[in-house]
Motif scaffolding. Structure first.
Motif, PDB file in Angstrom:
ATOM      1  N   MET A 264     -34.561 -20.324 -57.756  1.00 11.49           N
ATOM      2  CA  MET A 264     -34.591 -19.250 -56.795  1.00 11.49           C
ATOM      3  C   MET A 264     -33.650 -19.592 -55.649  1.00 11.49           C
ATOM      4  N   VAL A 265     -32.850 -18.672 -55.268  1.00  9.64           N
ATOM      5  CA  VAL A 265     -31.891 -18.864 -54.179  1.00  9.64           C
ATOM      6  C   VAL A 265     -32.519 -18.377 -52.874  1.00  9.64           C
ATOM      7  N   ARG A 266     -32.596 -19.282 -51.904  1.00  5.77           N
ATOM      8  CA  ARG A 266     -33.106 -18.929 -50.575  1.00  5.77           C
ATOM      9  C   ARG A 266     -32.050 -19.077 -49.497  1.00  5.77           C
ATOM     10  N   ALA A 267     -31.020 -19.872 -49.792  1.00  3.93           N
ATOM     11  CA  ALA A 267     -29.942 -20.133 -48.830  1.00  3.93           C
ATOM     12  C   ALA A 267     -28.829 -20.868 -49.572  1.00  3.93           C
ATOM     13  N   ALA A 268     -27.747 -21.127 -48.868  1.00  2.00           N
ATOM     14  CA  ALA A 268     -26.657 -21.911 -49.458  1.00  2.00           C
ATOM     15  C   ALA A 268     -27.186 -23.301 -49.805  1.00  2.00           C
ATOM     16  N   PRO A 269     -26.690 -23.898 -50.876  1.00  2.00           N
ATOM     17  CA  PRO A 269     -27.170 -25.223 -51.276  1.00  2.00           C
ATOM     18  C   PRO A 269     -27.079 -26.248 -50.139  1.00  2.00           C
ATOM     19  N   PHE A 270     -28.154 -26.957 -49.924  1.00  2.00           N
ATOM     20  CA  PHE A 270     -28.273 -28.027 -48.934  1.00  2.00           C
ATOM     21  C   PHE A 270     -28.179 -27.550 -47.482  1.00  2.00           C
ATOM     22  N   SER A 271     -28.187 -26.249 -47.244  1.00  2.00           N
ATOM     23  CA  SER A 271     -28.042 -25.753 -45.871  1.00  2.00           C
ATOM     24  C   SER A 271     -29.291 -25.976 -45.025  1.00  2.00           C
ATOM     25  N   ASP A 272     -30.435 -26.132 -45.659  1.00  2.00           N
ATOM     26  CA  ASP A 272     -31.656 -26.307 -44.879  1.00  2.00           C
ATOM     27  C   ASP A 272     -32.144 -27.757 -44.865  1.00  2.00           C
ATOM     28  N   THR A 273     -31.246 -28.694 -45.157  1.00  2.00           N
ATOM     29  CA  THR A 273     -31.603 -30.115 -45.121  1.00  2.00           C
ATOM     30  C   THR A 273     -31.138 -30.724 -43.808  1.00  2.00           C
ATOM     31  N   ALA A 274     -31.739 -31.821 -43.458  1.00  2.00           N
ATOM     32  CA  ALA A 274     -31.363 -32.515 -42.221  1.00  2.00           C
ATOM     33  C   ALA A 274     -29.919 -32.990 -42.294  1.00  2.00           C
ATOM     34  N   ARG A 275     -29.213 -32.851 -41.200  1.00  2.00           N
ATOM     35  CA  ARG A 275     -27.803 -33.231 -41.128  1.00  2.00           C
ATOM     36  C   ARG A 275     -27.615 -34.689 -41.557  1.00  2.00           C
ATOM     37  N   GLY A 276     -26.682 -34.903 -42.456  1.00  2.00           N
ATOM     38  CA  GLY A 276     -26.336 -36.242 -42.892  1.00  2.00           C
ATOM     39  C   GLY A 276     -27.169 -36.789 -44.038  1.00  2.00           C
ATOM     40  N   THR A 277     -28.169 -36.039 -44.504  1.00  2.00           N
ATOM     41  CA  THR A 277     -29.039 -36.576 -45.552  1.00  2.00           C
ATOM     42  C   THR A 277     -28.489 -36.386 -46.958  1.00  2.00           C
ATOM     43  N   TYR A 278     -27.652 -35.396 -47.164  1.00  2.00           N
ATOM     44  CA  TYR A 278     -27.108 -35.138 -48.498  1.00  2.00           C
ATOM     45  C   TYR A 278     -25.584 -35.050 -48.464  1.00  2.00           C
ATOM     46  N   GLY A 279     -24.958 -35.891 -47.665  1.00  2.00           N
ATOM     47  CA  GLY A 279     -23.501 -35.894 -47.558  1.00  2.00           C
ATOM     48  C   GLY A 279     -22.817 -36.147 -48.881  1.00  2.00           C
ATOM     49  N   TRP A 280     -23.451 -36.930 -49.738  1.00  2.00           N
ATOM     50  CA  TRP A 280     -22.869 -37.237 -51.057  1.00  2.00           C
ATOM     51  C   TRP A 280     -22.668 -35.976 -51.889  1.00  2.00           C
ATOM     52  N   ALA A 281     -23.462 -34.943 -51.636  1.00  2.00           N
ATOM     53  CA  ALA A 281     -23.356 -33.719 -52.439  1.00  2.00           C
ATOM     54  C   ALA A 281     -22.012 -33.034 -52.219  1.00  2.00           C
ATOM     55  N   ASP A 282     -21.449 -33.179 -51.031  1.00  2.00           N
ATOM     56  CA  ASP A 282     -20.146 -32.580 -50.750  1.00  2.00           C
ATOM     57  C   ASP A 282     -19.011 -33.584 -50.877  1.00  2.00           C
ATOM     58  N   ILE A 283     -19.209 -34.773 -50.357  1.00  2.00           N
ATOM     59  CA  ILE A 283     -18.134 -35.756 -50.307  1.00  2.00           C
ATOM     60  C   ILE A 283     -17.793 -36.302 -51.681  1.00  2.00           C
ATOM     61  N   ASP A 284     -18.776 -36.778 -52.394  1.00  2.00           N
ATOM     62  CA  ASP A 284     -18.519 -37.445 -53.666  1.00  2.00           C
ATOM     63  C   ASP A 284     -18.373 -36.483 -54.844  1.00  2.00           C
ATOM     64  N   LEU A 285     -19.178 -35.460 -54.878  1.00  2.00           N
ATOM     65  CA  LEU A 285     -19.238 -34.617 -56.068  1.00  2.00           C
ATOM     66  C   LEU A 285     -18.794 -33.176 -55.856  1.00  2.00           C
ATOM     67  N   ASN A 286     -18.664 -32.742 -54.627  1.00  2.00           N
ATOM     68  CA  ASN A 286     -18.378 -31.348 -54.324  1.00  2.00           C
ATOM     69  C   ASN A 286     -19.436 -30.442 -54.952  1.00  2.00           C
ATOM     70  N   LEU A 287     -20.618 -30.983 -55.076  1.00  2.00           N
ATOM     71  CA  LEU A 287     -21.728 -30.301 -55.742  1.00  2.00           C
ATOM     72  C   LEU A 287     -22.125 -29.008 -55.043  1.00  2.00           C
ATOM     73  N   SER A 288     -22.145 -29.023 -53.734  1.00  2.00           N
ATOM     74  CA  SER A 288     -22.540 -27.838 -52.986  1.00  2.00           C
ATOM     75  C   SER A 288     -21.622 -26.653 -53.296  1.00  2.00           C
ATOM     76  N   ALA A 289     -20.323 -26.867 -53.312  1.00  2.00           N
ATOM     77  CA  ALA A 289     -19.375 -25.788 -53.617  1.00  2.00           C
ATOM     78  C   ALA A 289     -19.518 -25.311 -55.055  1.00  2.00           C
ATOM     79  N   ASP A 290     -19.707 -26.244 -55.980  1.00  2.00           N
ATOM     80  CA  ASP A 290     -19.885 -25.865 -57.381  1.00  2.00           C
ATOM     81  C   ASP A 290     -21.138 -25.015 -57.562  1.00  2.00           C
ATOM     82  N   MET A 291     -22.219 -25.410 -56.902  1.00  2.00           N
ATOM     83  CA  MET A 291     -23.462 -24.647 -56.992  1.00  2.00           C
ATOM     84  C   MET A 291     -23.287 -23.258 -56.372  1.00  2.00           C
ATOM     85  N   SER A 292     -22.624 -23.194 -55.225  1.00  2.00           N
ATOM     86  CA  SER A 292     -22.396 -21.913 -54.558  1.00  2.00           C
ATOM     87  C   SER A 292     -21.562 -20.980 -55.425  1.00  2.00           C
TER      88      SER A 292
END
Length: 85
Positions: A1-29
Motif C-alpha cells: 500500500m502506498v502512503r507516501a514516497a518511499p522512506f519519506s516518513d523515516t527519521a533523517r539519516g536512518t535509511y541513507g543507504w537506500a538512496d546512496i548505495d542502491l538508488n532504491l528510493s528512486a527505483d521504487m518511486s
C-alpha cells in the motif's frame, strides 16, 4: 500500500543507504508511478472511474508533478481512457 514516497516518513539519516548505495528510493518511486498509470488505464478500459482515480491518487503521492499521472488523472476524472501516448 502506498502512503507516501518511499522512506519519506523515516527519521533523517536512518535509511541513507537506500538512496546512496542502491538508488532504491528512486527505483521504487518509478515502479509506483508506472503501476499507477497502468492500473488507471486498465480501470478506465473497464469503465471503473473510481479505481482509476484511486490508482492515480497513489501515484501522485510519490510523483506529484508527473505529467503521465496528471494526464491519467484528467482522463480518470473525465472517464475517458485517453490513450495520450
Amino acid at each position: 500500500m502506498v502512503r507516501a514516497a518511499p522512506f519519506s516518513d523515516t527519521a533523517r539519516g536512518t535509511y541513507g543507504w537506500a538512496d546512496i548505495d542502491l538508488n532504491l528510493s528512486a527505483d521504487m518511486s518509478n515502479g509506483i508511478q508506472k503501476a499507477a498509470v497502468r492500473l488507471a488505464q486498465l480501470a478506465l478500459d473497464a469503465h471503473d472511474r473510481e479505481l482509476a482515480l484511486w490508482a492515480v491518487s497513489k501515484g501522485i503521492l510519490v510523483w506529484p508533478c508527473d505529467e503521465e499521472l496528471s494526464m491519467a488523472f484528467l482522463d480518470s476524472a473525465a472517464g475517458d481512457p485517453g490513450r495520450r501516448g
